[in-house]
Design a protein around this motif. Structure first.
Motif, PDB file in Angstrom:
ATOM      1  N   SER A 176       0.909  -1.470   0.009  1.00 12.30           N
ATOM      2  CA  SER A 176      -0.127  -0.165  -0.024  1.00 12.30           C
ATOM      3  C   SER A 176       0.940   1.135   0.045  1.00 12.30           C
ATOM      4  O   SER A 176       2.138   1.309   0.439  1.00 12.30           O
ATOM      5  N   PHE A 177       0.231   2.314  -0.329  1.00 11.01           N
ATOM      6  CA  PHE A 177       1.224   3.667  -0.469  1.00 11.01           C
ATOM      7  C   PHE A 177       1.797   3.929   0.652  1.00 11.01           C
ATOM      8  O   PHE A 177       2.892   4.291   1.079  1.00 11.01           O
ATOM      9  N   LEU A 178       0.989   3.960   1.943  1.00  8.84           N
ATOM     10  CA  LEU A 178       1.376   4.309   3.208  1.00  8.84           C
ATOM     11  C   LEU A 178       2.468   3.209   3.899  1.00  8.84           C
ATOM     12  O   LEU A 178       3.567   3.820   4.472  1.00  8.84           O
ATOM     13  N   GLU A 179       2.326   1.987   3.419  1.00 17.61           N
ATOM     14  CA  GLU A 179       3.522   0.964   3.610  1.00 17.61           C
ATOM     15  C   GLU A 179       4.915   1.462   2.979  1.00 17.61           C
ATOM     16  O   GLU A 179       5.713   1.584   3.695  1.00 17.61           O
ATOM     17  N   VAL A 180       4.570   2.203   1.730  1.00 23.75           N
ATOM     18  CA  VAL A 180       5.893   2.545   1.063  1.00 23.75           C
ATOM     19  C   VAL A 180       6.509   3.813   1.653  1.00 23.75           C
ATOM     20  O   VAL A 180       7.545   4.199   1.770  1.00 23.75           O
ATOM     21  N   LEU A 216       2.475  -0.430  11.045  1.00 27.50           N
ATOM     22  CA  LEU A 216       1.612   0.066  10.020  1.00 27.50           C
ATOM     23  C   LEU A 216       0.531   0.574  10.616  1.00 27.50           C
ATOM     24  O   LEU A 216      -0.097   1.586  10.232  1.00 27.50           O
ATOM     25  N   ASP A 217      -0.160  -0.180  11.631  1.00 28.12           N
ATOM     26  CA  ASP A 217      -1.447   0.375  12.149  1.00 28.12           C
ATOM     27  C   ASP A 217      -1.195   1.867  12.828  1.00 28.12           C
ATOM     28  O   ASP A 217      -2.060   2.523  12.810  1.00 28.12           O
ATOM     29  N   TRP A 218       0.081   1.831  13.543  1.00 29.06           N
ATOM     30  CA  TRP A 218       0.420   3.249  14.340  1.00 29.06           C
ATOM     31  C   TRP A 218       0.555   4.381  13.344  1.00 29.06           C
ATOM     32  O   TRP A 218      -0.078   5.258  13.458  1.00 29.06           O
ATOM     33  N   PHE A 219       1.176   4.073  12.436  1.00 28.07           N
ATOM     34  CA  PHE A 219       1.437   5.136  11.164  1.00 28.07           C
ATOM     35  C   PHE A 219       0.254   5.485  10.534  1.00 28.07           C
ATOM     36  O   PHE A 219      -0.125   6.683  10.506  1.00 28.07           O
ATOM     37  N   THR A 220      -0.523   4.460  10.138  1.00 22.75           N
ATOM     38  CA  THR A 220      -2.025   4.857   9.368  1.00 22.75           C
ATOM     39  C   THR A 220      -2.969   5.586  10.508  1.00 22.75           C
ATOM     40  O   THR A 220      -3.510   6.533   9.834  1.00 22.75           O
ATOM     41  N   ASN A 221      -2.952   5.175  11.656  1.00 22.74           N
ATOM     42  CA  ASN A 221      -3.710   5.856  12.604  1.00 22.74           C
ATOM     43  C   ASN A 221      -3.085   7.305  12.793  1.00 22.74           C
ATOM     44  O   ASN A 221      -4.016   8.394  12.912  1.00 22.74           O
ATOM     45  N   SER A 222      -1.926   7.493  13.043  1.00 23.39           N
ATOM     46  CA  SER A 222      -1.351   8.821  13.119  1.00 23.39           C
ATOM     47  C   SER A 222      -1.885   9.781  11.892  1.00 23.39           C
ATOM     48  O   SER A 222      -2.427  10.922  12.014  1.00 23.39           O
ATOM     49  N   ILE A 223      -1.476   9.230  10.702  1.00 20.64           N
ATOM     50  CA  ILE A 223      -1.928  10.002   9.683  1.00 20.64           C
ATOM     51  C   ILE A 223      -3.523  10.331   9.453  1.00 20.64           C
ATOM     52  O   ILE A 223      -3.781  11.448   9.442  1.00 20.64           O
ATOM     53  N   THR A 224      -4.109   9.303   9.757  1.00 18.29           N
ATOM     54  CA  THR A 224      -5.924   9.464   9.929  1.00 18.29           C
ATOM     55  C   THR A 224      -6.248  10.662  10.737  1.00 18.29           C
ATOM     56  O   THR A 224      -6.894  11.663  10.508  1.00 18.29           O
ATOM     57  N   GLU A 280     -12.888   6.504   8.425  1.00 18.32           N
ATOM     58  CA  GLU A 280     -12.898   5.126   8.193  1.00 18.32           C
ATOM     59  C   GLU A 280     -12.512   4.665   6.699  1.00 18.32           C
ATOM     60  O   GLU A 280     -12.394   3.417   6.530  1.00 18.32           O
ATOM     61  N   LEU A 281     -12.138   5.572   6.059  1.00 14.02           N
ATOM     62  CA  LEU A 281     -11.637   5.396   4.571  1.00 14.02           C
ATOM     63  C   LEU A 281     -10.110   5.171   4.740  1.00 14.02           C
ATOM     64  O   LEU A 281      -9.572   5.824   5.578  1.00 14.02           O
ATOM     65  N   SER A 282      -9.575   4.519   3.762  1.00 12.59           N
ATOM     66  CA  SER A 282      -8.084   4.194   3.430  1.00 12.59           C
ATOM     67  C   SER A 282      -7.673   5.649   2.977  1.00 12.59           C
ATOM     68  O   SER A 282      -8.319   6.518   2.510  1.00 12.59           O
ATOM     69  N   TYR A 283      -6.200   5.642   2.781  1.00 23.83           N
ATOM     70  CA  TYR A 283      -5.507   7.291   2.464  1.00 23.83           C
ATOM     71  C   TYR A 283      -6.133   7.407   1.085  1.00 23.83           C
ATOM     72  O   TYR A 283      -6.544   8.601   0.692  1.00 23.83           O
ATOM     73  N   PRO A 322       6.181  11.340   0.358  1.00 26.70           N
ATOM     74  CA  PRO A 322       7.173  10.697   1.267  1.00 26.70           C
ATOM     75  C   PRO A 322       8.574  10.493   0.941  1.00 26.70           C
ATOM     76  O   PRO A 322       9.519  10.578   1.724  1.00 26.70           O
ATOM     77  N   GLY A 323       8.996  10.525  -0.354  1.00 22.16           N
ATOM     78  CA  GLY A 323      10.246  10.603  -0.701  1.00 22.16           C
ATOM     79  C   GLY A 323      11.148  11.905  -0.460  1.00 22.16           C
ATOM     80  O   GLY A 323      11.975  12.002  -0.045  1.00 22.16           O
ATOM     81  N   TRP A 324      10.459  13.144  -0.723  1.00 23.68           N
ATOM     82  CA  TRP A 324      10.931  14.195  -0.400  1.00 23.68           C
ATOM     83  C   TRP A 324      11.496  14.298   1.273  1.00 23.68           C
ATOM     84  O   TRP A 324      12.461  14.876   1.624  1.00 23.68           O
ATOM     85  N   ILE A 325      10.202  13.739   1.978  1.00 21.28           N
ATOM     86  CA  ILE A 325      10.738  13.851   3.457  1.00 21.28           C
ATOM     87  C   ILE A 325      11.666  12.915   3.528  1.00 21.28           C
ATOM     88  O   ILE A 325      12.595  13.353   4.630  1.00 21.28           O
TER      89      ILE A 325
END
Ligand code: SDX
Length: 428
Positions: free
Chosen positions: A81-85, A100-108, A191-194, A391-394
């Motif tokens: 998934s894009f957030l994994e990458v 991944l859950d922690w990262f996804t939740n923080s972004i959400t 509730e939606l993905s990125y 994400p690449g720039w970051i």
């Protein structure tokens, strides 16, 4: 014994260290050249000059290889998934489920943008290009988080800025689109993905339910992954050099967006579709346009063709070309522009001008066709590139800061007037 390079200057011989990367690439380290010889090097466009050592992305232009942190782009585009990458690029390793859950939740939790920023959108003209809006809005985010402007904050605080940026860029991009249409904005849904959230904010309407088409969502996920990083390209180098002055990350990313906008860089995906439309409306005489592209007296270039590094097929273009076929087929779309693109590619790759210069389709040649099939307007294509590249720039900025790299400040060779005295205006 480590290799060295010997040069002779003004009859004196100097030895310069040679360094070798993990993939066998070699460089002459000239970091002490001026101090030892008084000479500098000159390399317009940095075609032969490395600006840094990096462990983020490896690409081999001759072999058409692209890997993020060692993982082939083909495998990531197919399985991740894009957030994994994004996590892989920023934190160096693929996340386990907990990470991944922690990262996804923080972004959400950071997808909302301060309500006051809606007034910015109202001030832009309706026909404002979304890249101009995005670059301004990303830089403006720094004014809402003044603490982010301290370059020496502990990484945990910088990490919040990183997550805010990744979370808010789709929200800002979708708001720019809605502003352009004069439509009400759609707020993110947790509730939606990125990628689902972005599509919902772009195409959802208060008056109706918007169901994300999994074909479109999968294609978007793949496109964002394919754009996620590309080592020291123009915009990534811009982010690194702006960040090297210890400007805040929001400002560094805003500068990267501005650099990406150019038609020779990320702006090419918009320019490709405009070029294909022009060729179609002109009657589709491909030889005429290929000849124009070869004519040095004509400013026309085959947009989406050629690359500073790839002198063979851009591996991303191969994946996107196949994805374009799949997406249009699944969506039942017959886009004559895709046919023109394929015919143009065929004509160009039989022409020795393109073959001898190693000019092949790059990432931008087919991506616009998919964005169009997804319902994304042409002026938003480079915004899509920016969302993918963030994400690449970051990761590039984070590597530069963690390595404690010095402020970027190239030298020059002066070719202007020699010393002369001021002359009063009466005597000129
Ligand atoms: C991206 O760096 C990256 O990694 C970028 C990127 C990323 O992911 O970040 O991959 C994304 O920016 C892809 C490139 C998108 N841009 C375009 O598609 C615009 C069209 N392409 C060109 O403008 C050009 O190919 C560049 C800018 C991409 C690369 O230019 P270079 O490396 O400076 O090469 P050059 O301009 O010196 O060209 C070498 C020769 C010249 O002819 P000669 O002087 O040898 O006779 O090739 C010719 C050029 O005129 N040439 C083209 C051409 N691209 C190069 N001729 C016609 N059409 C073209 N597209």
């Amino acid at each position: 014994m480590s290799e060295t390079a010997r040069i002779i200057l003004d009859g004196k011989e100097y030895e310069l260290p040679v360094i070798e990367g993990s993939e066998g690439e070699k460089a002459i380290d000239i970091s002490k050249l001026r101090a030892t010889t008084g000479y500098i090097t000159l390399d317009s466009g940095f075609k032969n000059t490395g600006s840094t050592k990096s462990s983020i992305t490896f690409l081999d232009g001759e072999q058409g290889i692209l890997r993020y942190r060692g993982y082939p782009i083909e495998q990531l585009a197919e399985n991740a998934s894009f957030l994994e990458v994004a996590y892989l690029l920023i934190y160096s390793e693929l996340p386990n489920q907990q990470q991944l859950d922690w990262f996804t939740n923080s972004i959400t939790m950071h997808t909302l943008v301060h309500e006051d920023m809606r007034r910015f959108f109202e001030a832009f003209p309706n026909n404002a290009h979304p890249m101009g809006i995005l670059s301004s809005m990303i830089s403006s985010l720094s004014t809402y988080y003044p603490e982010s402007q301290n370059p020496n904050r502990p990484f945990k605080d910088i990490e919040l800025t990183i997550h805010r940026l990744i979370a808010k860029i789709p929200t800002l991009a979708a708001q720019a689109y809605k502003n352009n249409l004069g439509h009400p904005i759609m707020y993110p849904k947790n509730e939606l993905s990125y990628t689902e959230n972005f599509l919902y904010m772009m195409f959802g309407l208060p008056s109706s339910d918007y169901e994300v088409d999994p074909v479109i969502d999968d294609a978007l996920n793949k496109l964002l992954i394919l754009h996620a990083d590309h080592e020291q390209n123009c915009s990534a180098s811009t982010v690194r050099i702006v960040g090297s002055s210890q400007a805040n990350l929001y400002s560094s990313i805003s500068a990267g967006i501005a650099a990406l906008w150019g038609p020779l860089h990320g702006g090419a995906n918009q320019a490709v579709i405009e070029m294909l439309e022009t060729i179609k409306n002109d009657g589709g005489d491909l030889t005429k346009w290929v000849d124009k592209a070869k004519d040095k007296t004509d400013s026309f270039r085959l947009m989406g063709f050629g690359h500073r590094v790839y002198k063979n097929f851009d591996p991303r273009a191969k994946i996107i070309k196949k994805a374009a076929d799949d997406v249009l087929d699944k969506l039942g779309i017959d886009d004559p522009v895709l046919d023109i693109a394929k015919q143009l590619e065929e004509v160009a790759l039989k022409d020795e001008y393109f073959v001898e210069r190693g000019l092949y389709p790059n990432v931008d040649f087919y991506s616009g066709i998919i964005y169009r099939a997804l319902g994304i307007p042409t002026e938003m294509f480079t915004v899509m590139f920016a969302i993918g590249r963030l994400p690449g720039w970051i990761a590039q900025w984070k590597e530069m800061t963690e390595n404690g790299e010095p402020i970027g400040r190239p030298r020059q060779i002066y070719t202007g007037a020699n010393n002369r005295d001021y002359v009063s205006v009466e005597k000129r």
